[in-house]
Design a protein around this motif. Structure first.
Motif, mmCIF file in Angstrom:
data_model
loop_
_atom_site.group_PDB
_atom_site.id
_atom_site.type_symbol
_atom_site.label_atom_id
_atom_site.label_comp_id
_atom_site.label_asym_id
_atom_site.label_seq_id
_atom_site.Cartn_x
_atom_site.Cartn_y
_atom_site.Cartn_z
ATOM 1 N N ASP A 164 0.814 -1.217 0.000
ATOM 2 C CA ASP A 164 0.000 0.000 0.000
ATOM 3 C C ASP A 164 0.850 1.271 0.000
ATOM 4 N N ARG A 223 1.433 1.518 -4.735
ATOM 5 C CA ARG A 223 0.255 2.330 -4.411
ATOM 6 C C ARG A 223 -0.173 3.158 -5.628
ATOM 7 N N TYR A 251 -1.749 0.961 -8.406
ATOM 8 C CA TYR A 251 -3.111 0.528 -8.093
ATOM 9 C C TYR A 251 -4.103 1.668 -8.324
ATOM 10 N N GLU A 301 -10.314 1.545 -3.457
ATOM 11 C CA GLU A 301 -9.011 2.151 -3.180
ATOM 12 C C GLU A 301 -8.767 2.359 -1.684
ATOM 13 N N TRP A 338 -8.323 0.525 0.821
ATOM 14 C CA TRP A 338 -7.352 -0.301 1.549
ATOM 15 C C TRP A 338 -5.961 0.342 1.543
ATOM 16 N N LEU A 339 -5.761 1.339 0.680
ATOM 17 C CA LEU A 339 -4.506 2.083 0.657
ATOM 18 C C LEU A 339 -4.433 3.121 1.775
#
Length: 297
Positions: free
Chosen positions: A186, A191, A194, A211, A213-214
């Motif tokens: 992450d 990061r 993604y 998004e 979870w970042l």
């Protein structure tokens, strides 16, 4: 110097499980931490249908809990609006039984939704293993055997796709049985990749992935599986990875909770997810441990 060496040692302890030469030298010594799969098609602790139904259940609950923010989606999908409004009515009745004050629709945090829906909460905290860094714990409730307890988030790469620079010093690369890789880091380049892919695939108000979870504010509270540590002689595995290809009929309005995105947008395929399934009953306070090593016989 001592502090620097200690930091390097901790980094190596976290990274070595992804380092191929180290694996080759240590697999025989780690037989108790190996997971044997007779064939890739048999990599199933529970059925795909059970995984699908669990994700559908928790994602629908998250969607209903945050229905006030879904107006643009519901306006484009009038056929499902009545379905969710009916479910919301049931949810409101239940909440009145469980809460003295129901001041607004969005009264639950995602963690509370998880507990109310599946009966447990999980969260990240310092691992009980020395030098293991962050781990994942059951913080509330009870996880029955065979339950989807977490998801492994990240960008999904096929065998031929470039991941060299993202993989450098990255302890969060997960290798699926068929060679597909999931980058669950992450931070840094991972990061950025993604986020770029996620925004590339968004269609109007429809997000094709999650998004959050970042960040520290998770929209999908299951998306912490990349922090589950490897088992050891002292700490046996209580969860196991299971690969799941999201079917084409997965509700489009719920894809906003899927913590995975494919790197290439020009290939038609079902998005790959990896879930973690409980191998036994797991009680409150227990840390989750998995098998990093999967051997296909």
């Amino acid at each position: 110097a001592g502090a620097m060496l200690g930091a390097l040692r901790r980094s190596w302890d976290a990274y070595k499980y992804r380092f191929v030469p180290w694996l080759a030298l240590n697999l025989r010594r780690k037989r108790r931490t190996l997971r044997y799969v007779p064939e890739s098609s048999q990599d199933k602790i529970i059925s795909d249908e059970d995984v699908f139904q669990t994700l559908l259940k928790i994602f629908k609950a998250l969607f209903i809990n945050d229905l006030s923010r879904q107006a643009h989606i519901l306006a484009l999908l009038p056929e499902i609006k009545c379905e969710y409004l009916e479910l919301l009515t049931v949810e409101q009745k239940q909440s009145k039984l469980n809460s003295c004050s129901h001041q607004s629709q969005d009264v639950f945090s995602p963690e509370e939704v998880l507990f109310n829906t599946l009966g447990f909460n999980i969260s990240r905290d310092r691992s009980s293993l020395v030098s293991a860094g962050t781990g994942v714990f059951v913080t509330k409730g009870f996880v029955p055997k065979g339950t989807v307890v977490s998801m492994y988030p990240g960008t999904v790469y096929r065998k031929h796709e470039p991941i060299f620079f993202q993989s450098l010093g990255n302890p969060f690369i997960f290798r699926c049985i068929d060679g597909v890789l999931i980058d669950g880091n992450d931070k840094g380049l991972s990061r950025s990749v993604y986020r770029s892919c996620s925004r590339r695939d968004q269609i109007g108000p429809f997000q094709m992935s999650d998004e959050s979870w970042l960040t520290a504010a998770l929209q999908n509270p299951l998306a912490v599986g990349q922090y589950v540590n490897n088992c050891s002689h002292e700490k046996a595995a209580n969860v196991c990875y299971q690969e799941f290809d999201v079917p084409g009929y997965f509700p489009v309005e719920l894809k906003q909770y899927l913590p995975n995105i494919v790197y290439s947008h020009d290939i038609e395929s079902h998005p790959r997810c990896v879930v973690l399934v409980a191998l036994r009953d797991i009680k409150r306070g227990e840390e989750l441990f998995s098998n990093y090593y999967t051997v296909v016989s």
